[in-house]
Design an enzyme around this catalytic site. Sequence first.
Site, PDB file in Angstrom:
ATOM      1  N   GLU A 118     -15.523  -3.436 -13.925  1.00 28.28           N
ATOM      2  CA  GLU A 118     -15.325  -3.694 -12.488  1.00 28.28           C
ATOM      3  C   GLU A 118     -14.307  -2.700 -11.947  1.00 28.28           C
ATOM      4  O   GLU A 118     -13.529  -2.133 -12.722  1.00 28.28           O
ATOM      5  CB  GLU A 118     -14.801  -5.120 -12.284  1.00 28.28           C
ATOM      6  CG  GLU A 118     -13.390  -5.281 -12.789  1.00 28.28           C
ATOM      7  CD  GLU A 118     -12.968  -6.728 -13.026  1.00 28.28           C
ATOM      8  OE1 GLU A 118     -12.853  -7.448 -12.041  1.00 28.28           O
ATOM      9  OE2 GLU A 118     -12.729  -7.095 -14.194  1.00 28.28           O
ATOM     10  N   LYS A 120     -11.021  -1.004 -10.504  1.00 26.41           N
ATOM     11  CA  LYS A 120      -9.579  -1.294 -10.532  1.00 26.41           C
ATOM     12  C   LYS A 120      -9.071  -1.050  -9.128  1.00 26.41           C
ATOM     13  O   LYS A 120      -8.964   0.092  -8.668  1.00 26.41           O
ATOM     14  CB  LYS A 120      -8.867  -0.407 -11.539  1.00 26.41           C
ATOM     15  CG  LYS A 120      -7.376  -0.700 -11.644  1.00 26.41           C
ATOM     16  CD  LYS A 120      -6.776  -0.016 -12.845  1.00 26.41           C
ATOM     17  CE  LYS A 120      -5.380  -0.529 -13.148  1.00 26.41           C
ATOM     18  NZ  LYS A 120      -4.442  -0.391 -12.048  1.00 26.41           N
ATOM     19  N   LYS A 317      -8.926   5.173 -16.064  1.00 24.11           N
ATOM     20  CA  LYS A 317      -8.440   5.763 -14.814  1.00 24.11           C
ATOM     21  C   LYS A 317      -9.291   6.962 -14.388  1.00 24.11           C
ATOM     22  O   LYS A 317      -9.747   7.738 -15.235  1.00 24.11           O
ATOM     23  CB  LYS A 317      -6.991   6.232 -14.996  1.00 24.11           C
ATOM     24  CG  LYS A 317      -5.987   5.120 -15.226  1.00 24.11           C
ATOM     25  CD  LYS A 317      -5.888   4.243 -14.013  1.00 24.11           C
ATOM     26  CE  LYS A 317      -4.553   3.648 -13.705  1.00 24.11           C
ATOM     27  NZ  LYS A 317      -3.396   4.382 -13.557  1.00 24.11           N
ATOM     28  N   CYS A 409      18.085  25.813  11.891  1.00 20.64           N
ATOM     29  CA  CYS A 409      17.080  24.833  12.282  1.00 20.64           C
ATOM     30  C   CYS A 409      16.047  25.485  13.202  1.00 20.64           C
ATOM     31  O   CYS A 409      16.430  26.100  14.206  1.00 20.64           O
ATOM     32  CB  CYS A 409      17.761  23.673  12.998  1.00 20.64           C
ATOM     33  SG  CYS A 409      16.604  22.514  13.728  1.00 20.64           S
ATOM     34  N   CYS A 427      19.704  20.058   9.319  1.00 19.81           N
ATOM     35  CA  CYS A 427      20.155  20.695  10.556  1.00 19.81           C
ATOM     36  C   CYS A 427      21.487  20.065  10.953  1.00 19.81           C
ATOM     37  O   CYS A 427      21.634  18.850  10.920  1.00 19.81           O
ATOM     38  CB  CYS A 427      19.113  20.439  11.646  1.00 19.81           C
ATOM     39  SG  CYS A 427      19.721  20.774  13.290  1.00 19.81           S
ATOM     40  N   CYS A 433      19.829  18.842  18.868  1.00 17.13           N
ATOM     41  CA  CYS A 433      18.545  19.187  18.274  1.00 17.13           C
ATOM     42  C   CYS A 433      17.474  18.255  18.833  1.00 17.13           C
ATOM     43  O   CYS A 433      17.573  17.042  18.684  1.00 17.13           O
ATOM     44  CB  CYS A 433      18.632  19.044  16.759  1.00 17.13           C
ATOM     45  SG  CYS A 433      17.091  19.440  15.940  1.00 17.13           S
TER      46      CYS A 433
HETATM   47  S1  IVH Z   1      -6.994  -7.328 -15.109  1.00 17.14           S
HETATM   48  C1  IVH Z   1      -4.304  -9.193 -18.244  1.00 17.14           C
HETATM   49  N1  IVH Z   1      -8.653  -6.287 -13.348  1.00 17.14           N
HETATM   50  O1  IVH Z   1      -4.017  -3.441 -12.263  1.00 17.14           O
HETATM   51  C2  IVH Z   1      -5.016  -8.221 -17.400  1.00 17.14           C
HETATM   52  N2  IVH Z   1      -6.345  -5.851 -13.122  1.00 17.14           N
HETATM   53  O2  IVH Z   1      -2.536  -1.875 -14.160  1.00 17.14           O
HETATM   54  C3  IVH Z   1      -4.624  -8.289 -16.015  1.00 17.14           C
HETATM   55  N3  IVH Z   1      -5.792  -4.508 -11.166  1.00 17.14           N
HETATM   56  O3  IVH Z   1      -1.568  -5.877 -12.827  1.00 17.14           O
HETATM   57  C4  IVH Z   1      -5.237  -7.325 -15.137  1.00 17.14           C
HETATM   58  N4  IVH Z   1      -7.829  -4.280 -10.402  1.00 17.14           N
HETATM   59  O4  IVH Z   1      -2.718  -5.837 -10.551  1.00 17.14           O
HETATM   60  C5  IVH Z   1      -7.370  -6.405 -13.740  1.00 17.14           C
HETATM   61  N5  IVH Z   1     -10.212  -5.477 -11.807  1.00 17.14           N
HETATM   62  C6  IVH Z   1      -8.935  -5.581 -12.222  1.00 17.14           C
HETATM   63  C7  IVH Z   1      -7.890  -4.998 -11.532  1.00 17.14           C
HETATM   64  C8  IVH Z   1      -6.602  -5.143 -12.013  1.00 17.14           C
HETATM   65  C9  IVH Z   1      -6.543  -3.996 -10.189  1.00 17.14           C
HETATM   66  C10 IVH Z   1      -4.340  -4.343 -11.268  1.00 17.14           C
HETATM   67  C11 IVH Z   1      -3.607  -5.619 -11.590  1.00 17.14           C
HETATM   68  C12 IVH Z   1      -2.839  -5.316 -12.856  1.00 17.14           C
HETATM   69  C13 IVH Z   1      -2.785  -3.830 -12.829  1.00 17.14           C
HETATM   70  C14 IVH Z   1      -2.624  -3.257 -14.212  1.00 17.14           C
END
Ligand code: IVH
Length: 682
Positions: A118, A120, A317, A409, A427, A433
């Site tokens: 999913e 992030k 990432k 400046c 400045c 100014c």
């Molecule tokens: S799972 C125990 N799922 O990313 C695992 N986190 O870098 C908990 N985040 O603190 C996180 N999208 O705030 C999870 N689909 C996603 C996410 C997600 C964003 C954030 C979350 C977490 C941080 C970690």
Amino acid sequence: MIEADAANRLMRLAKEIARHNRLYHDQDAPEISDADYDALVRENAALEAQFPHLVRADSPSRTVGHAPVASGLAKVTHARPMLSLDNAFSGEDVREFVARIRRFLALDGDAPVPLTAEPKIDGLSCSLRYENGVLVQAATRGDGAVGEDVTANVRTIADVPQRLTGNAPAIFEIRGEIYMAKDDFAALNAAQQKAQQKLFANPRNAAAGSLRQKDPSVTAARPLRFLAHGWGEVSALPADTQSGIMAAIGGWGVPVSDLLIRAGDVEQALAHYARIEAERADLPFDIDGVVYKVDRLDWQTRLGFVAKAPRWAIAHKFPAERAQTTLEAIDIQVGRTGKLTPVGRLTPVGVGGVIVSNVTLHNRDEIARLGVRPGDRVVVQRAGDVIPQVVDNLTRHEDRPAFAFPDHCPECGSEAVAEEGEVDVRCTGGLICPAQRFERLRHFVGRPALDIEGLGEKSIAEFLGLGWLERPGDIFRLKRHRAELLTKEGWKEKSVDNLFAAIEAKRAPDAGRLLFGLGIRHVGAVTAKDLVKAFGTLPAIRETAEAAHAGDADALARLTAIDGIGPAVVEALGDFFHEPHNCDLWDDLLSEVSPPAYVSTARETEWTGKTIVFTGKLETMSRDEAKAQAENLGARAAGSVSAQTDLLVAGPGAGSKLKKANELGIRVIDEGEWAAIVAAAG
Ligand code: IVH
């Protein structure tokens, strides 16, 4: 690397990463891109892997985010900690993650490990606690163990139901991400700009700033959203897989990403990553990667956690997006505080779906580090929605002179200097100014300074635009424009009269406030007051500062003898009076106003030892200023009327104190008479 160097580097990394955590989590003001931050964390992890016995107690690998500070919100201890995620940066990293899981669970080398995949979301995590289906508490992550109570604020978010639909377990904490959509962010920033309010750097900061408000009505006005991605404490689970529970959460009416899939194995998960990456620019919100989680909950339980992150989940990432282009020019912008910021003008180039034509080059040191000059080919990077940056210069070895950072400046021509040990060049023009004028004037009339009521931001902007205001002395000549002002929208006889009355009431201002109002660097309200106390009058302060600047050891000693006044203040004062335009401005101001000399209570005046009480509404000055004026005259300002009271200054709305003073036969005067006494004593 030898051990001593590694220990040293680990110490520096711990400090550096902690600093960036504070900037990101508490101040919503990151200084580096997410990709650069990740690089620091990875360097720390690699060194720790190489030298396990050097892992520090304060290592970033052992801490999550940063304990909440200073927001004024109540603390919440999480029933189950809110964890973070380890990162993967390539398909190989993800395959290795799955191989580790197989080894840990003693599965066959090719046994499928179903995963959820999913987006992030680049927001901030929040835990929503539902009891019997009713939302009872919402908390931020904080340091993972203790977060902040944001229940009232979260109740204003439309995506978060107050009540779950269907049959949820008795206790169910839904965890997910609070975020702001890209469109909403753009609209919010446009509105902020119009209202001359602070702009947010990116949607994540806007979401964080909007959520962590003491006043929920501010949050309510901000377009926040929520997407669930997990859970915390629960009394029962509605399924035995991650995907099953996420489906149940969706069924209870809480938004779950429609890009969440169950992948049969790691290759399917990676294919989903590629799809999401391709769609990334078109998604309505910012994402910075894809999260994979082991689907089977029994496996999740067996896998457990390492330090701050689960073994059963990882964040894949996106690489920071980069592009090459030409740096066409370096412009210098002057900020409200006089800071000179170099801005790179680029041949427009697409980076991650956005056309980038400007980049901040931060400061003089950054330009030197990159060795950039107009005409150079540069590499531009955009990570998350952080402001684009120049990360490399491809032309640096060419034999052309380095960019000469201005020493004046560009807005006003005043000298621009960097203080010792500081990277920022500023400045010294201050009020002359144009870039700084508005803020400086606003500061001058503001409550802690001259406190001219009725001369707010809007009026200052209007008068600046009309060319009536340039420097503080002009405020006292505004009445010359009375007739014309009456023709302007929003100004009537009464409001114009009130404004001029408020200004006139400051003809004999407190010298400390006046000095503070000039906004001389390092001269805060307390320092200004101390200077006035020590030297009595503003001309005496100027004379001493100028002498000290010219090398007079006695003057320098008299200044630094004052508690809290050190070389920085002395230098700032010297620099200020060294600029002829500041001297002009000062003379001009003192031709309009006559601050009374500071009278120590030891000196005899008509009012020495007398007790004065202020009551009712004061129209032209604050209560604090009135009290300070009384003290300046050697009198004591008291809070209640008694037989010992010598004078009552009563404004509109005065009640019991006025009645009592009349009964006791105490002299009662109004604010205007009081102002006359103060002016006469000066
Ligand atoms: S799972 C125990 N799922 O990313 C695992 N986190 O870098 C908990 N985040 O603190 C996180 N999208 O705030 C999870 N689909 C996603 C996410 C997600 C964003 C954030 C979350 C977490 C941080 C970690």
